[in-house]
Write a protein that holds these residues in place. Structure first.
Motif, PDB file in Angstrom:
ATOM      1  N   VAL A  72     -11.969   6.686  -8.971  1.00 23.28           N
ATOM      2  CA  VAL A  72     -13.398   6.801  -8.660  1.00 23.28           C
ATOM      3  C   VAL A  72     -14.009   5.400  -8.566  1.00 23.28           C
ATOM      4  CG1 VAL A  72     -15.575   7.843  -9.363  1.00 23.28           C
ATOM      5  CG2 VAL A  72     -13.433   8.987  -9.946  1.00 23.28           C
ATOM      6  N   GLU A  73     -14.770   5.165  -7.504  1.00 19.15           N
ATOM      7  CA  GLU A  73     -15.457   3.883  -7.314  1.00 19.15           C
ATOM      8  C   GLU A  73     -16.585   3.725  -8.344  1.00 19.15           C
ATOM      9  OE1 GLU A  73     -14.525   1.662  -5.287  1.00 19.15           O
ATOM     10  OE2 GLU A  73     -13.710   2.498  -3.431  1.00 19.15           O
TER      11      GLU A  73
ATOM     12  N   HIS B 225     -18.131   7.528  -6.155  1.00 18.72           N
ATOM     13  CA  HIS B 225     -17.455   8.184  -5.045  1.00 18.72           C
ATOM     14  C   HIS B 225     -15.933   8.088  -5.231  1.00 18.72           C
ATOM     15  CE1 HIS B 225     -21.461   7.819  -3.367  1.00 18.72           C
ATOM     16  NE2 HIS B 225     -21.105   8.681  -2.420  1.00 18.72           N
ATOM     17  N   ILE B 226     -15.223   9.083  -4.704  1.00 18.49           N
ATOM     18  CA  ILE B 226     -13.770   9.133  -4.854  1.00 18.49           C
ATOM     19  C   ILE B 226     -13.114   8.178  -3.858  1.00 18.49           C
ATOM     20  CG2 ILE B 226     -11.721  10.594  -4.641  1.00 18.49           C
ATOM     21  CD1 ILE B 226     -13.455  12.931  -5.544  1.00 18.49           C
ATOM     22  N   ARG B 227     -12.238   7.339  -4.383  1.00 17.27           N
ATOM     23  CA  ARG B 227     -11.514   6.398  -3.527  1.00 17.27           C
ATOM     24  C   ARG B 227     -10.169   6.965  -3.084  1.00 17.27           C
ATOM     25  NH1 ARG B 227      -9.947   0.104  -4.985  1.00 17.27           N
ATOM     26  NH2 ARG B 227      -8.816  -0.326  -3.048  1.00 17.27           N
ATOM     27  N   SER B 228      -9.435   7.559  -4.020  1.00 18.55           N
ATOM     28  CA  SER B 228      -8.137   8.155  -3.668  1.00 18.55           C
ATOM     29  C   SER B 228      -7.766   9.224  -4.683  1.00 18.55           C
ATOM     30  CB  SER B 228      -7.044   7.082  -3.588  1.00 18.55           C
ATOM     31  OG  SER B 228      -6.833   6.496  -4.857  1.00 18.55           O
TER      32      SER B 228
ATOM     33  N   HIS C 241     -11.951  12.478  -0.173  1.00 24.02           N
ATOM     34  CA  HIS C 241     -12.133  11.040  -0.013  1.00 24.02           C
ATOM     35  C   HIS C 241     -13.575  10.695   0.367  1.00 24.02           C
ATOM     36  CE1 HIS C 241     -10.954   6.904   0.727  1.00 24.02           C
ATOM     37  NE2 HIS C 241     -11.645   6.948   1.856  1.00 24.02           N
ATOM     38  N   GLY C 242     -14.168   9.807  -0.422  1.00 29.07           N
ATOM     39  CA  GLY C 242     -15.527   9.335  -0.138  1.00 29.07           C
ATOM     40  C   GLY C 242     -16.626  10.228  -0.678  1.00 29.07           C
TER      41      GLY C 242
ATOM     42  N   ARG D  76       0.839  -1.205   0.000  1.00 31.15           N
ATOM     43  CA  ARG D  76       0.000   0.000   0.000  1.00 31.15           C
ATOM     44  C   ARG D  76       0.873   1.255   0.000  1.00 31.15           C
ATOM     45  NH1 ARG D  76      -1.815   3.773   3.220  1.00 31.15           N
ATOM     46  NH2 ARG D  76      -0.581   2.976   4.970  1.00 31.15           N
TER      47      ARG D  76
ATOM     48  N   ARG E 189     -14.054  -2.285 -11.381  1.00 30.29           N
ATOM     49  CA  ARG E 189     -13.802  -1.935  -9.979  1.00 30.29           C
ATOM     50  C   ARG E 189     -13.680  -0.428  -9.794  1.00 30.29           C
ATOM     51  NH1 ARG E 189      -9.042  -5.312  -7.457  1.00 30.29           N
ATOM     52  NH2 ARG E 189      -9.862  -4.195  -5.648  1.00 30.29           N
ATOM     53  N   GLY E 190     -13.903   0.298 -10.865  1.00 33.30           N
ATOM     54  CA  GLY E 190     -13.828   1.746 -10.777  1.00 33.30           C
ATOM     55  C   GLY E 190     -13.176   2.350 -12.009  1.00 33.30           C
TER      56      GLY E 190
END
Length: 405
Positions: A51-52, A56-59, A76-77, A34, A136-137
């Motif tokens: 983006v998920e 929604h924003i993942r990172s 985030h989120g 990570r 997955r995004g």
């Protein structure tokens, strides 16, 4: 029966210890992976937003933070569409990628930053899939194209100005002699004892207008055949103060107050004093003309350690801010174009000459405005000393900060 009993037995202490060690190793490996990918994303010069599938924003990496003017913690989120309320092109790019399963790109998108400024970017959205091909995004890669666009515009402007300069020089030289003849003839008429006094008003108009045309010709020649700056170390504040003193009568007549916001630790610039005087005199007079009913003219300076627009050099930043009527974005695009003017008796050469002076000094210049709220002209000029000045200025700044209560 014995086998079942053995299966039902609890793991031994040594087995538990081995499992615990294995879990710790896996956890450390995952954490290391990570951290590796975070470092990888952080080192990229391009902005990356993941983006998920639900939008929604993942990172988000550091470059994307700097590009948008927003922090990763606040993003985030959050739904991706909410962070860019004024830009529909990027959310649309992500949506089309998710729906089609194919990458989509926009190489001339505009991104509105948190502070309201706009940057030109290229954006590429690609689908993230797992081993089974399930989405997955989306990963959105953003690249700041502002510098490239500015360079393209400067090259195009240089080509236009080179051609225009050749024509302007020829026209100016052809006009000069007839103008001198007209002025001389008018003055001879005025000096003739038999010339009717009632007509002297007209000859004085001829002389005045010929002088105005002569000034325009001189501007044309200055623009078409620049002599090049003679650089030396000079104090920007002294130049600005001398110009404000020179313009005190027009400032007073227009009921304009001047607010000086100088950086007291500003180092000297490397410049041609006469050309820098011409540059800022033009900008100050423009500010005065923009406020015929009075107002406040702000003259601000500050230090910038590394200016991208000046090749990463340390620069002095000078801003001339007025409270006039401002101008709309369409006019802003043409402000530095030769012969473009919004003034009734303007030549359209003043700001073009200002830009040429700044660029000859290796600096940069920009204008921003809010219609009805005034305009700001920002000039960046390289310092006379670079590395030495950086450290001394930073040390002085830290000392001043430490002295504050």
């Amino acid at each position: 029966m014995a086998g079942r009993a053995e299966k039902g037995e609890k793991p031994s202490a040594s087995e538990l210890k081995g499992l615990r060690r294995r879990c710790e190793e896996l956890s450390a490996s995952i954490e290391s992976m990570r951290a590796y990918y975070e470092d990888l994303l952080g080192s990229l010069q391009d902005g990356i937003i993941i983006v998920e599938p639900d939008g929604h924003i993942r990172s988000i990496n550091q470059a994307a933070e700097e590009l948008t003017g927003l922090s990763a913690q606040t993003l985030h989120g959050r739904p991706f569409e909410q962070i860019l309320p004024n830009d529909r092109s990027l959310p649309e790019l992500v949506r089309k990628t998710m729906e089609s399963g194919r990458p989509h790109a926009d190489f001339d998108a505009r991104l509105t930053r948190q502070d309201g400024s706009q940057v030109v970017i290229s954006a590429v959205a690609s689908l993230i899939s797992d081993g089974m091909g399930q989405a997955r995004g989306t990963v959105l890669a953003l690249r700041d194209q502002t510098g490239i666009r500015e360079l393209e515009e400067r090259l195009q402007r240089s080509d236009r100005l080179a051609a225009l300069g050749t024509v302007a020089a020829g026209v100016a030289h052809e006009i000069r002699n007839p103008l001198a003849g007209l002025r001389g003839a008018a003055q001879l008429l005025e000096g003739d004892r038999d010339f009717p006094p009632a007509l002297r008003e007209y000859t004085s108009v001829i002389v005045k207008e010929v002088d105005r045309l002569g000034a325009i010709v001189e501007q044309l020649l200055s623009f078409a055949t620049p002599r090049g700056p003679v650089l030396r170390s000079c104090n920007l504040h002294e130049i600005l103060d001398s110009l404000l003193f020179l313009e005190r009568a027009p400032l007073g007549a227009a009921d304009i107050t001047v607010q000086r916001q100088y950086d007291p630790q500003l180092p000297e610039i490397l410049a041609d004093p006469s050309e820098i005087r011409q540059l800022f005199l033009n900008l100050i007079r423009n500010g005065i003309e923009a406020m015929p009913d009075g107002g406040e003219l702000i003259v601000r300076t500050r230090y910038e350690r590394s200016a991208k627009r000046c090749g990463g050099r340390s620069v002095a930043v000078a801003e001339i801010v007025d409270q006039g009527s401002g101008f709309d974005p369409e006019i802003e695009r043409h402000l530095f174009t030769p012969f473009f003017t919004t003034k009734e008796r303007g030549t359209g050469l003043g700001l073009a000459i200002c830009l040429r002076i700044v660029e000859d000094h290796g600096g940069a210049m920009e204008a921003t405005s809010s219609p009805g709220r005034g305009s700001r002209f920002r000039v960046l000029l390289p310092l006379a000393k670079q590395s030495e000045t950086v450290s001394s200025h930073d040390e002085s700044h830290r000392t001043m900060q430490g002295a504050r209560p």
